[in-house]
Every structure is written in C-alpha cells, then in structure tokens.
Scaffold this motif. Structure first.
Motif, PDB file in Angstrom:
ATOM      1  N   ASN A  96       0.811  -1.214   0.000  1.00 32.69           N
ATOM      2  CA  ASN A  96       0.000   0.000   0.000  1.00 32.69           C
ATOM      3  C   ASN A  96       0.847   1.268   0.000  1.00 32.69           C
ATOM      4  N   ILE A  97       1.970   1.250   0.684  1.00 31.97           N
ATOM      5  CA  ILE A  97       2.878   2.395   0.672  1.00 31.97           C
ATOM      6  C   ILE A  97       3.412   2.612  -0.747  1.00 31.97           C
ATOM      7  N   HIS A  98       3.884   1.557  -1.359  1.00 29.08           N
ATOM      8  CA  HIS A  98       4.452   1.683  -2.703  1.00 29.08           C
ATOM      9  C   HIS A  98       3.417   2.176  -3.709  1.00 29.08           C
ATOM     10  N   ALA A  99       2.188   1.699  -3.593  1.00 30.94           N
ATOM     11  CA  ALA A  99       1.134   2.145  -4.512  1.00 30.94           C
ATOM     12  C   ALA A  99       0.835   3.629  -4.323  1.00 30.94           C
ATOM     13  N   THR A 100       1.001   4.122  -3.110  1.00 28.74           N
ATOM     14  CA  THR A 100       0.715   5.529  -2.829  1.00 28.74           C
ATOM     15  C   THR A 100       1.895   6.422  -3.187  1.00 28.74           C
ATOM     16  N   LEU A 101       3.092   5.914  -3.067  1.00 29.24           N
ATOM     17  CA  LEU A 101       4.277   6.704  -3.390  1.00 29.24           C
ATOM     18  C   LEU A 101       4.512   6.828  -4.894  1.00 29.24           C
ATOM     19  N   GLN A 102       4.128   5.842  -5.646  1.00 31.40           N
ATOM     20  CA  GLN A 102       4.432   5.815  -7.081  1.00 31.40           C
ATOM     21  C   GLN A 102       3.311   6.460  -7.887  1.00 31.40           C
ATOM     22  N   MET A 103       3.354   7.764  -7.978  1.00 27.83           N
ATOM     23  CA  MET A 103       2.345   8.518  -8.711  1.00 27.83           C
ATOM     24  C   MET A 103       2.942   9.035 -10.021  1.00 27.83           C
ATOM     25  N   PRO A 104       2.099   9.174 -11.026  1.00 30.56           N
ATOM     26  CA  PRO A 104       2.569   9.731 -12.295  1.00 30.56           C
ATOM     27  C   PRO A 104       2.982  11.201 -12.138  1.00 30.56           C
ATOM     28  N   SER A 105       3.674  11.717 -13.134  1.00 28.79           N
ATOM     29  CA  SER A 105       4.071  13.124 -13.078  1.00 28.79           C
ATOM     30  C   SER A 105       2.837  14.016 -13.020  1.00 28.79           C
ATOM     31  N   LYS A 106       3.011  15.165 -12.411  1.00 28.71           N
ATOM     32  CA  LYS A 106       1.960  16.177 -12.245  1.00 28.71           C
ATOM     33  C   LYS A 106       0.777  15.694 -11.418  1.00 28.71           C
ATOM     34  N   THR A 107       1.027  14.722 -10.540  1.00 29.65           N
ATOM     35  CA  THR A 107       0.005  14.266  -9.602  1.00 29.65           C
ATOM     36  C   THR A 107       0.627  14.194  -8.200  1.00 29.65           C
ATOM     37  N   PRO A 108       0.875  15.366  -7.604  1.00 27.81           N
ATOM     38  CA  PRO A 108       1.558  15.368  -6.309  1.00 27.81           C
ATOM     39  C   PRO A 108       0.675  14.858  -5.178  1.00 27.81           C
TER      40      PRO A 108
END
Length: 131
Positions: A96-108
C-alpha cells in the motif's frame, strides 16, 4: 476550512475514523465519502468539483493496493492531496505504501502513514496563512 476524505471503500471507515477523531480535536471540519477511482470515477469527480471554488480545502485519500484514488484526485484538482493508505500488517503496508508513493508526473500526493499525523498535516496546511 475543511478536509475532504475520500475512501476507496467503506471497509476503510475505521481508518478514516482515526483521522476524523484528531481533526475534531483540532476543530477542523470534514466530510467523508466512499468512492473508488476504479469503480465510480464520476462520483470522485463530483466530490472534487463540489469544492472547486472553496479556498481552504485539503483532500485526504484512503486507498490501498493499486491506489488509483490518490493520483486521480491529485490530477483532477488544484488542492493539496494527502494519501494515508490503510494496512492490516507489514506485508499489506509495504504494497500500500508503494502504490501511494508511485504517482505519475503532475500528480503530487503527499504520503503519510499515521492517521494522527495525517490529521495534523491537514491542520497545519489549512493554517499556513495564520501562523
């Protein structure tokens, strides 16, 4: 001045309650919604649009696994988005941490694991101008 909490599922209610309890202690208003970016993205967009004109809003997303919700919210608004993923154990926490940390660009998306710290971050963000 409020937090908009969007849970990916009603099964995340206990996690949301940990956040709202602390927000209540700080006197921060909040709304809690259950809406999945995968299953009902139009509902998520409705929630985002409902506060578009408001100035003092912070979104908190509670989703695990693939966590499209956090990125979807961040990509579709100009408000701060805090991801506070739920987890049952260390293995669940890791994915769950990894899924939340790995966001596409321009999606802070700012990721905060502890629900109490998430509520404190909301409070501090909403009070930036008054400090």
């Amino acid at each position: 001045m409020k937090a908009i909490i969007i849970m990916g599922s009603t099964s995340d209610q206990n996690h949301a309650d940990k956040i709202t309890t602390v927000l209540d202690d700080f006197g921060v208003g909040h709304e809690v919604h259950a809406a999945s970016a995968h299953k009902n993205p139009e509902r998520v967009l409705e929630i985002i649009r409902s506060v578009k004109e408001e100035d003092s809003v912070v979104f908190v997303t509670i989703a695990g696994r693939s966590n499209a919700l956090s990125g979807f919210v961040a990509a579709n608004c100009n408000k701060p988005t805090l991801g506070c993923p739920p987890f049952k154990d260390k293995v669940d926490m890791s994915s769950n941490i990894h899924a939340t940390l790995q966001m596409p660009s321009k999606t802070p998306v700012l990721t905060i694991l502890d629900p109490g710290n998430c509520a404190l971050a909301v409070y501090r963000i909403l009070n930036l101008g008054s400090m």
